[in-house]
Motif scaffolding. Structure first.
Motif, PDB file in Angstrom:
ATOM      1  N   UNK A   3       0.773  -1.168   0.043  1.00  0.00           N
ATOM      2  CA  UNK A   3       0.106  -0.005   0.121  1.00  0.00           C
ATOM      3  C   UNK A   3       0.865   1.341   0.073  1.00  0.00           C
ATOM      4  N   UNK A   4       0.701   2.166  -1.076  1.00  0.00           N
ATOM      5  CA  UNK A   4       1.459   3.302  -1.099  1.00  0.00           C
ATOM      6  C   UNK A   4       1.357   4.413  -0.088  1.00  0.00           C
ATOM      7  N   UNK A   5       2.188   5.013   0.530  1.00  0.00           N
ATOM      8  CA  UNK A   5       2.284   6.094   1.591  1.00  0.00           C
ATOM      9  C   UNK A   5       0.889   6.917   1.245  1.00  0.00           C
ATOM     10  N   UNK A   6      -0.085   7.381   2.411  1.00  0.00           N
ATOM     11  CA  UNK A   6      -1.194   8.044   2.117  1.00  0.00           C
ATOM     12  C   UNK A   6      -2.178   7.260   1.802  1.00  0.00           C
ATOM     13  N   UNK A   7      -2.347   6.106   1.024  1.00  0.00           N
ATOM     14  CA  UNK A   7      -3.303   5.400   0.549  1.00  0.00           C
ATOM     15  C   UNK A   7      -3.828   4.529   1.896  1.00  0.00           C
ATOM     16  N   UNK A   8      -5.147   3.980   1.674  1.00  0.00           N
ATOM     17  CA  UNK A   8      -5.890   3.160   2.442  1.00  0.00           C
ATOM     18  C   UNK A   8      -6.120   1.783   1.784  1.00  0.00           C
ATOM     19  N   UNK A   9      -6.126   0.736   2.686  1.00  0.00           N
ATOM     20  CA  UNK A   9      -6.882  -0.551   2.304  1.00  0.00           C
ATOM     21  C   UNK A   9      -7.613  -1.359   3.321  1.00  0.00           C
ATOM     22  N   UNK A  10      -8.373  -1.881   2.895  1.00  0.00           N
ATOM     23  CA  UNK A  10      -9.121  -2.870   4.056  1.00  0.00           C
ATOM     24  C   UNK A  10      -8.718  -4.421   3.714  1.00  0.00           C
ATOM     25  N   UNK A  11      -8.244  -5.082   4.709  1.00  0.00           N
ATOM     26  CA  UNK A  11      -8.023  -6.592   4.536  1.00  0.00           C
ATOM     27  C   UNK A  11      -8.842  -7.397   5.395  1.00  0.00           C
ATOM     28  N   UNK A  12      -9.287  -8.596   5.064  1.00  0.00           N
ATOM     29  CA  UNK A  12     -10.010  -9.418   5.746  1.00  0.00           C
ATOM     30  C   UNK A  12      -9.309 -10.663   5.930  1.00  0.00           C
ATOM     31  N   UNK A  13      -9.150 -11.231   7.068  1.00  0.00           N
ATOM     32  CA  UNK A  13      -8.348 -12.452   7.033  1.00  0.00           C
ATOM     33  C   UNK A  13      -9.179 -13.428   8.123  1.00  0.00           C
ATOM     34  N   UNK A  14      -8.945 -14.737   8.149  1.00  0.00           N
ATOM     35  CA  UNK A  14      -9.620 -15.614   9.180  1.00  0.00           C
ATOM     36  C   UNK A  14      -8.937 -15.279  10.481  1.00  0.00           C
TER      37      UNK A  14
END
Length: 43
Positions: A3-14
């Protein structure tokens, strides 16, 4: 995943039996690492 600086992401894991253990690191040469570990409780 990167993920680049300043960006957001959402992760889903078990979660195994409600437990999780995740480490986030930075590929910037700073050796930054943050660990998140715990349990998820329903209700």
């Amino acid at each position: 995943m990167w993920v680049r600086a300043g960006d957001r992401t959402r992760l889903t894991w078990r979660t195994d039996d409600g437990r999780y253990d995740v480490t986030v690191t930075a590929g910037t040469g700073t050796r930054f690492a943050q660990r998140y570990a715990g349990t998820v409780h329903a209700g």
